[in-house]
Each structure stands twice: as C-alpha cells, then as structure tokens.
Design a protein around this motif. Structure first.
Motif, short mmCIF file in Angstrom:
data_model
loop_
_atom_site.label_atom_id
_atom_site.label_comp_id
_atom_site.label_asym_id
_atom_site.label_seq_id
_atom_site.Cartn_x
_atom_site.Cartn_y
_atom_site.Cartn_z
N LEU A 59 88.71 1.87 22.14
CA LEU A 59 87.55 1.58 22.98
C LEU A 59 87.34 2.70 24.00
CD1 LEU A 59 87.94 -2.25 23.60
CD2 LEU A 59 86.83 -1.05 21.71
N GLU A 60 86.10 2.90 24.35
CA GLU A 60 85.74 3.95 25.31
C GLU A 60 86.48 3.75 26.63
OE1 GLU A 60 81.53 5.52 25.73
OE2 GLU A 60 81.72 4.26 27.54
N MET A 61 86.95 4.86 27.24
CA MET A 61 87.63 4.80 28.54
C MET A 61 86.73 5.43 29.60
SD MET A 61 91.63 5.73 27.91
CE MET A 61 92.00 5.29 29.61
N ASP A 62 86.43 4.67 30.66
CA ASP A 62 85.60 5.17 31.75
C ASP A 62 86.47 5.59 32.93
OD1 ASP A 62 83.22 4.59 30.37
OD2 ASP A 62 83.34 2.48 30.99
N ASP A 63 85.89 6.39 33.80
CA ASP A 63 86.51 6.78 35.08
C ASP A 63 87.88 7.42 34.90
OD1 ASP A 63 84.30 5.71 36.42
OD2 ASP A 63 85.19 3.70 36.45
N VAL A 64 87.99 8.30 33.92
CA VAL A 64 89.23 9.06 33.72
C VAL A 64 89.11 10.37 34.50
CG1 VAL A 64 90.70 10.20 32.01
CG2 VAL A 64 89.54 8.05 31.44
N TYR B 274 86.28 5.36 19.26
CA TYR B 274 86.07 5.67 17.84
C TYR B 274 86.56 4.51 16.99
CZ TYR B 274 91.02 7.07 18.25
OH TYR B 274 92.36 7.11 18.53
N THR B 275 86.07 4.47 15.76
CA THR B 275 86.51 3.49 14.77
C THR B 275 86.78 4.24 13.47
OG1 THR B 275 85.18 1.71 15.74
CG2 THR B 275 85.92 1.42 13.46
N VAL B 276 87.99 4.10 12.96
CA VAL B 276 88.40 4.83 11.76
C VAL B 276 88.87 3.81 10.72
CG1 VAL B 276 89.90 6.61 10.81
CG2 VAL B 276 89.11 6.78 13.17
N VAL B 277 88.37 3.97 9.50
CA VAL B 277 88.72 3.07 8.40
C VAL B 277 89.47 3.87 7.32
CG1 VAL B 277 87.84 1.51 6.62
CG2 VAL B 277 86.71 1.63 8.85
N ASN C 58 89.69 7.99 6.82
CA ASN C 58 88.45 8.21 7.57
C ASN C 58 87.25 8.03 6.65
OD1 ASN C 58 86.62 8.79 9.57
ND2 ASN C 58 87.36 10.87 9.95
N LEU C 59 87.18 6.85 6.07
CA LEU C 59 86.19 6.54 5.03
C LEU C 59 84.76 6.87 5.46
CD1 LEU C 59 85.56 5.20 2.27
CD2 LEU C 59 85.50 3.00 3.49
N PHE C 60 84.43 6.60 6.71
CA PHE C 60 83.05 6.79 7.16
C PHE C 60 82.85 8.10 7.92
CE2 PHE C 60 83.60 2.13 6.76
CZ PHE C 60 82.68 1.93 5.74
N ASP C 61 83.80 9.04 7.75
CA ASP C 61 83.63 10.41 8.24
C ASP C 61 83.41 10.47 9.74
OD1 ASP C 61 83.90 12.98 7.30
OD2 ASP C 61 81.77 13.27 6.90
N GLU C 62 84.21 9.73 10.49
CA GLU C 62 84.11 9.72 11.95
C GLU C 62 84.56 11.06 12.53
OE1 GLU C 62 83.88 7.04 15.61
OE2 GLU C 62 82.99 7.13 13.62
N THR C 63 83.82 11.53 13.54
CA THR C 63 84.23 12.72 14.28
C THR C 63 84.97 12.27 15.53
OG1 THR C 63 82.28 13.94 13.50
CG2 THR C 63 83.44 14.83 15.42
N TYR C 64 86.26 12.56 15.61
CA TYR C 64 87.04 12.03 16.74
C TYR C 64 88.34 12.80 16.91
CZ TYR C 64 90.46 9.78 13.64
OH TYR C 64 91.46 9.55 12.73
#
Length: 777
Positions: free
Chosen positions: A693-698, A715-718, A740-746
């Motif tokens: 999950l996205e991290m805020d205020d880092v 990100y979500t990686v399958v 990385n079935l759906f080709d996520e950039t992360y």
C-alpha cells in the motif's frame, strides 16, 4: 546526471546473438532432460517401502529427537504438529521392524496417533496435514507443522517462521526475494541478488544473528551492496525468529535471527546408494539461464554431496519497457559436503560453499542513478563479489538421556572488489581497485539435556571477526572477538502449557582502526510461552527478550584509519516483545500478533575524521501487527497475510538513506497465496499476489542534505505457475512461471532510494516467463 535506462529495442539489437544462443540452450536442455528421464524411468529408485522390515536402534528420548532418528533409519519424511511433541518422551525402539511397527512402538503409551501415507510420509498427530512431494499442500509456517526429518531446523519459537523443503520447491526461487515473497513481514530490497538485503519487521539483517549451516554471517562490507549473497538452489530450509530469539540462536540477535540450512546427501538418499539431480531454468526477460547439477552418494557410513550452479544472462526489462542497466547475470557457485557416521552414532561433517558474482553493475550498485553523481564516475563498473563458508560439525545421531552434543567450527568471509575513480585533476592514478573483506572464525559446543518435561541446551560459543579495507590510500582494519555462555530451556511443565526461557553472558574485545582496544561484557535474556486456551482450537502466545550485542564492526568502505573513538563506542542493546493468538478448526487457521523491537545505540559510521565519524549512534524502533488466515484441503490451500510495520530512527520515520544497515520504511503489506494439486494428472497450479500500500509522509532526502516528506508508491504484483510431474515418471518435473503477470512497474518495498529525491531505484523485472525442467536419476 547520467541516464539509467536504454530503450528496450536498442538492447534487443545489441544482444540478438545471445538471445538465440540461450534459447537454443534452453531447448536443448528440455530435450536432453526429457530423453534422460525416459531412459532412466525404468531404473529410477522405487518409493520407500513401508512394509519391509529394517533394523532400528532408537533410544528413549524427547519425541522430536526420536522422530529425527526414525526418519533417518526408516527413510520416511516425518511431519508432526509442533505442540504434539512438547514434553513427550518416546519409547525405545530396537530390532528388525517395519516402519509401521517401529513408529507404533515408539509412540506406545503417549496417546499420539500417526499414519503413513503412500507418498512415503509419516504424519504424527491427528491434526498434521500431509505435505505433498509436489509442494501442493500447506506449508508449516501457517499451519504450525514441523517437518522433523525433512528440515530439522524448526524449534517451535513463538515468533518463528519456517520455510521448509516443500515450500522452497513450490516457490522455485531464483533469488532471496523469491524465498521470502510470501512473508509480508520480511522484505527483500533490490532486484539484483548481489545488492539484496533482507529486512525483518523493517530491521536490516546485520542486526540479526544470521547463520548458514550454523556458521556466523555478519557481512557489513559496503552500504550499496547486499549482505549475504545466497543461491536458493542449495537451501533446504530457512528459519526466521522475528524479534524474540532464543539464547542458542547465537550472539547479536538484536532483532531476532535467520538460520539458513543447506542440503546434504540424506535429503536425497535414505540408504546406501548414489544418484543425481539436474535442474535448468530459463527466464525470457533478460534471456537468463540458471543450470545446476547435484551428485550424492552414501556408502558404509560415508556420505558425499556436490552441487554446482552457473547463471548467465543479459539485463532485464522493467514493466515500463526500459532495460534496467547493470542487472545482467554472471554467477558461479557450488557446495561440497563430506560426512561420516560411525556405528556408534558419532557423526562428523565438513562442508565448503563458494559463491562468485562478477558482472558490471551501476556505479552505486543498489540504485540506477543518484543525485549529485560525480561526472567522472561511469554508469557501470565491474563488481567482483566472493563469499565462502566452511563448516565442520560433530553430532551424535543416537543421543541418550543427558548426552546429545553438538560441536561447530566454521570460517566465513565476504569480499567485494570494485574500481574507484578519482577526479582527473587530482593527478593520481585512476581508476584503481579497492576491496573490502569481512571474515569470521566462529564456533560453539553445546549439549542438550533431556528431561521428562522437555530439554535444556547449554553451551559456549565464540567469534573472531575482522573487517578490512584494502585501499592504497586509506587501508584500515577493525576487529571484534566475543566469547559467550548460554542456556535455553524448552519445557512443558503443565498440561497445555509450553515455556521457553534462557540467557546469555557475553564478553567482547573490540579493536578500532587506530589499534585502540576496549573490553565490554553484558547479559541477555528471553522468555516466551504458549498456552492452549481451548485445546485443539485456540492458543495464546507471548514472548520478551533483552539482547546485549557488543560493538558491531564498521562498514569496510567507510573505515578511516584516522578515526578518533573518544573513549570507545557504547555496546548495542535491544528489547523485543510480541503477543498473539492462533485458532485452528477443521482446516481453517486464523492468527494475529503484535510486536515491538527497540534497538539502542545502533552504530552508524561516517568516513569523516571526527569523533562522530567512528561512534555515532542511533535508536531504532519497529512496531506493528500481523494477521494471517487460511484454509487447507487434502490437495491444496489458500491463505492471506497482512503486516502493518512502522519503523522510526531517532524518533523520526525511517528513510532508506539514514537506514543503511539499520532499517527501511515498510508500511502495509499484503500477500495472497494459493495452490491446488490434481494427483491423477500430476499437475499443480498456483500463484501469489503481493500488495504494497502507498506510504505517505515519508522523509525525503534532497541533494543539499535538506529533507521534506514524500510518498512511496504502492504496487500490486501477480505471479502464477503450473508444474507437471508425470504420474509414471515422478522423477521428472516441467514447470512454467509467469512472474509480474500484469507487467507492473515497481521497486519492491525495502529497495534503496524510493524515498530520495532524484534517485532512480532498481526496478523489478516486468512480465517474466520462466521455464524450468528438472530430473532426478
């Protein structure tokens, strides 16, 4: 600032010849393995016979130890529910018996049931599920099942996670990130094995007691590098104690421990004989091949095993279609083991492991590009990494009562060599080679004392660690020697209650780069326990530890021979606590825990010739909670895990730059895992989903040293796979992984630089097709 990527089509043109060659190798390997499997199908070793009589000689002893001996003497894989064996003493077994008769005699009067499956597995305890050879059933880390004869690594700790042989086989890991990818509380940063670091609850692994086959590993060499380069192909099992670790895990367990165990001949052969195992994987993203072969033999008490692996490949492509520079593969490693077990049960073993990674990497190897990069530094430079591990072990495979000894003597080292470039205006020769090396001569002698309500392990251990920087202008050395006395009790004093408690007394002698020495001593203690609130349904568990770890050695590439230690550094200490509940019912499991780790005076060094350069210290805090649930059936499982981890350094949210060798931002992580086996087809299908999950205020570090807050993207990686083992030829395996079935950039959580302005982190590979073939003969 240099460009970190090149378009994929340029890369394809450059490596067209290599792609064709590697694909030809992949096709040839598949055809060869299939032909070999067909040729040996008629002569492949038969499954373990469970109806034939064989000699047994197993004295009365704690049940877990007795079942280890039974597994070796019967040739069966043994699993049992961890709570089943606590405080139980086995009956002696001697004579020529079938495995069924021997196990019945061993468990006589205990009230513990068992069954022997057609797959050569003895399942002890009614609640223990069968884990299939194909890895299609649920692994022990969720179901609290110990694979006794299979890994011999679990201790049943309240904060323990075990990734056993079946889990590793199912994961088909290519690197350490794959080994831990289903554990949301354990992150592995970077996409290149040589720069991967393991973080447990956000704490970097050099703050844990890390061992390989019992040999101490604490390789703090260069902050742009990883700490322990390991080929997952040699691993038999991994145990992680997150936070609360026992006293016999070794010195320096500030935030827990990680124990890696490698394979030996007994994992392949149940009796005298010989054989081999070959495996080949080809990843079409980067045209990377991994090929390894294992040979093993047993004869008259002697055992040998040899493993050799070679990896070759080009740079891979990220999900955005760009080639990630410096990610090629050039890996060679192997391990050799020789053992002898005398008729008396005295067992002697020596092993040697070597890992070599030699390939061009980004100039700062854990990131693609950095702000303020010096204009004379190249985009890529050669890195040469050499890690070795030599271990001698003595044990008694037929322990009796109060005599169950273990002796370990080991030497481990990691050396990194790279080119350093100077400003052309300096007039000095450039580039030149700089090397950093850490090594450790270490060992222990301990004995397990068996009682009717459990056992106590007591012993003495030591380490003699050296960190050296080989630099023609700034050579430097630090040393640390430690001797510790320890004892750990694991008891079941009352019905439905299991306790573990122990302590250590350590004395350390530390020598700085100036030759000055300091002598420090301290005490550590831990206590943990489990109570079955509702028997066979609900268990409560909790633990606490205080750890004294002495003064850690500095990073090699930051050591300065002119440091002013100003009287010496303070020893590092920590406190760890956890509590949780676990419920199981008819295949369903639900568990949750809360945890906290506080590390005080963690040593951070800078090269600067100032007092703070040598002894600057920071305080680290990691706290949060984990929840897991799952359901298992006879041929499969599904589970989900969630971790929420908050890490601070000196009271401020952790960032990856301040957190070098300390900690990393983690936040909220979720994993979904499922697998199902179709026995009549010999097919297993499965996969996993990782969600960050996205991290805020880092906190974000700017090039001028100022900070602001930023957001680390989620990100979500399958990942999915299908594995085929022919029913008529189970020694053959064919497998397809799509990562990385759906080709996520992360960039995976824990990767350096995601929170630093203008840093381009090392992205993970985009969609990757990996084909694997293996054969046992």
């Amino acid at each position: 600032m240099s460009a970190p990527m090149r378009p994929a089509d340029d890369h394809a043109a450059r490596s067209c010849t290599n792609r064709r060659l590697l694909r030809l190798m992949a096709t040839t390997a598949f055809v060869s393995l299939a032909a070999l499997s067909s040729a040996v199908a008629q002569t492949a070793p038969a499954p373990v016979a469970t109806s034939a009589a064989r000699p047994f000689n197993i004295p009365a002893q704690p049940l877990a130890s007795a079942l280890n001996a039974f597994g070796r003497q019967s040739g069966l894989q043994v699993t049992l529910a961890s709570a089943t064996s606590r405080g139980v003493t086995s009956r002696p077994v001697q004579g020529s018996l079938t495995p069924q008769q021997a196990l019945a005699r061993m468990l006589e009067g205990t009230g513990i049931a068992f069954r022997i499956t057609g797959e050569g597995t003895a399942v002890v305890g009614q609640s223990a599920p069968v884990e299939s050879h194909a890895g299609g059933a649920v692994e022990g880390e969720l179901l609290d099942v110990i694979s006794v004869a299979g890994d011999g690594i679990s201790r049943g700790g309240v904060a323990e996670t075990v990734i056993g042989p079946q889990a590793l086989e199912r994961l088909n890991p290519q690197n350490l990130a794959d080994v831990f990818r289903e554990q949301p509380g354990i992150e592995v940063g970077s996409s290149v094995p040589m720069s991967q670091k393991v973080y447990v609850h956000g704490i970097e692994e050099t703050n844990l007691a890390v061992t390989i086959d019992g040999s101490r590993q604490n390789n703090k060499v260069f902050h742009h590098m990883g700490t322990n380069l390991i080929d997952p192909g040699v691993l038999k099992a991994v145990r992680v104690d997150a936070g609360v670790a026992p006293a016999d895990a070794g010195p320096g367990a500030l935030a827990g421990s990680i124990a890696y165990e490698t394979k030996d001949a007994r994992d392949f052969l149940d009796a005298d004989g010989f054989g081999g195992f070959g495996k080949y994987s080809f990843n079409f993203n980067g045209d990377t091949s991994l090929a390894n072969i294992t040979g093993y033999a047993r004869q008259g008490g002697f055992e040998t095993l040899g493993y050799f692996n070679i990896g070759q490949g080009n740079e891979f492509t990220a999900g955005n279609g760009d080639v990630v520079m410096g990610t090629s593969t050039n890996l060679i490693n192997g391990i050799g083991k020789v053992s002898y077990e005398a008729p008396t049960g005295d067992r002697f073993s020596i092993s040697y492991e070597s890992v070599s990674d030699d390939a061009p990497r980004p100039y700062r190897a854990n990131g693609s590009d950095f702000p303020g990069a010096r204009p004379w530094d190249p985009e890529l430079t050669p890195y040469d990494i050499q890690r070795q591990n030599t271990v001698f072990t003595y044990t008694d495979s037929t322990p009796e009562g109060w005599w169950d000894p273990k002796l370990v003597l080991a030497y481990s080292s990691t050396e990194i060599s790279k080119l350093t470039y100077l400003n052309p205006r300096s007039g000095l020769p450039s580039p030149y080679t700089v090397s950093g090396k850490t090594d450790s001569f270490n060992g222990k002698f301990e004995n397990k004392f068996a009682f009717g309500i459990g056992d106590v392990i007591a012993g003495i251990d030591f380490y003699d660690d050296t960190a050296q920087l080989y630099d023609p202008y700034d050579a430097a050395t630090e040393k640390a020697t430690n001797v510790g006395l320890y004892a750990q009790a694991r008891l079941e004093p009352w019905e439905r209650t299991r306790l573990s408690f122990g302590g250590r007394a350590d004395n350390q002698w530390f020598t700085g780069t100036t030759g000055e020495s300091w002598d420090n001593a301290g005490l550590s203690g831990n206590v943990s326990g489990e109570y079955d609130v509702i028997e066979n349904f609900l268990t409560a568990r909790a633990g606490y530890s205080h750890v004294w770890a002495g003064i850690p050695l500095a990073e090699n590439f930051y050591m300065n021979p002119a440091w002013d230690y100003d009287g010496g550094a303070e020893p590092v200490t920590s406190n760890n606590a956890m509590a949780g509940l676990k419920a199981t019912y008819q295949g369903f499991t639900l568990e949750g825990s809360i945890f906290r780790t506080d590390i005080y005076n963690a040593r951070v060094v800078t090269y600067s010739n100032r007092v703070l350069g040598a002894i600057r210290a920071r305080d680290i805090e990691s706290r949060g909670f984990e929840i897991a649930g799952g359901y298992e059936w006879e041929t499969g499982f599904v589970r989900v895990k969630y971790a929420d981890i908050d890490v601070t350094i000196d009271g401020e949210a952790a960032d990856s730059d301040t957190g070098n060798y300390l900690a990393t931002p983690v936040g909220q992580m979720i994993t979904f895992v499922a697998a199902h086996r179709i026995p009549e087809w010999g097919l297993t299908i499965g996969g996993n989903i990782e969600v960050a999950l996205e991290m805020d205020d880092v906190p974000a570090l700017l090039p001028d040293g100022e900070t602001l807050t930023t957001t680390i993207p989620g990100y979500t990686v399958v990942n999915v796979y299908a594995e085929y083992r022919p029913v008529t030829a189970p020694h053959l395996m064919l497998r397809l992984d799509i990562n990385n079935l759906f080709d996520e950039t992360y960039a995976s959580r824990g990767t350096y630089g995601q929170d630093i302005a203008d840093v381009v982190p090392l992205y993970q590979p985009g969609r990757s097709f990996i084909v694997t073939a293996s054969a046992k003969f």
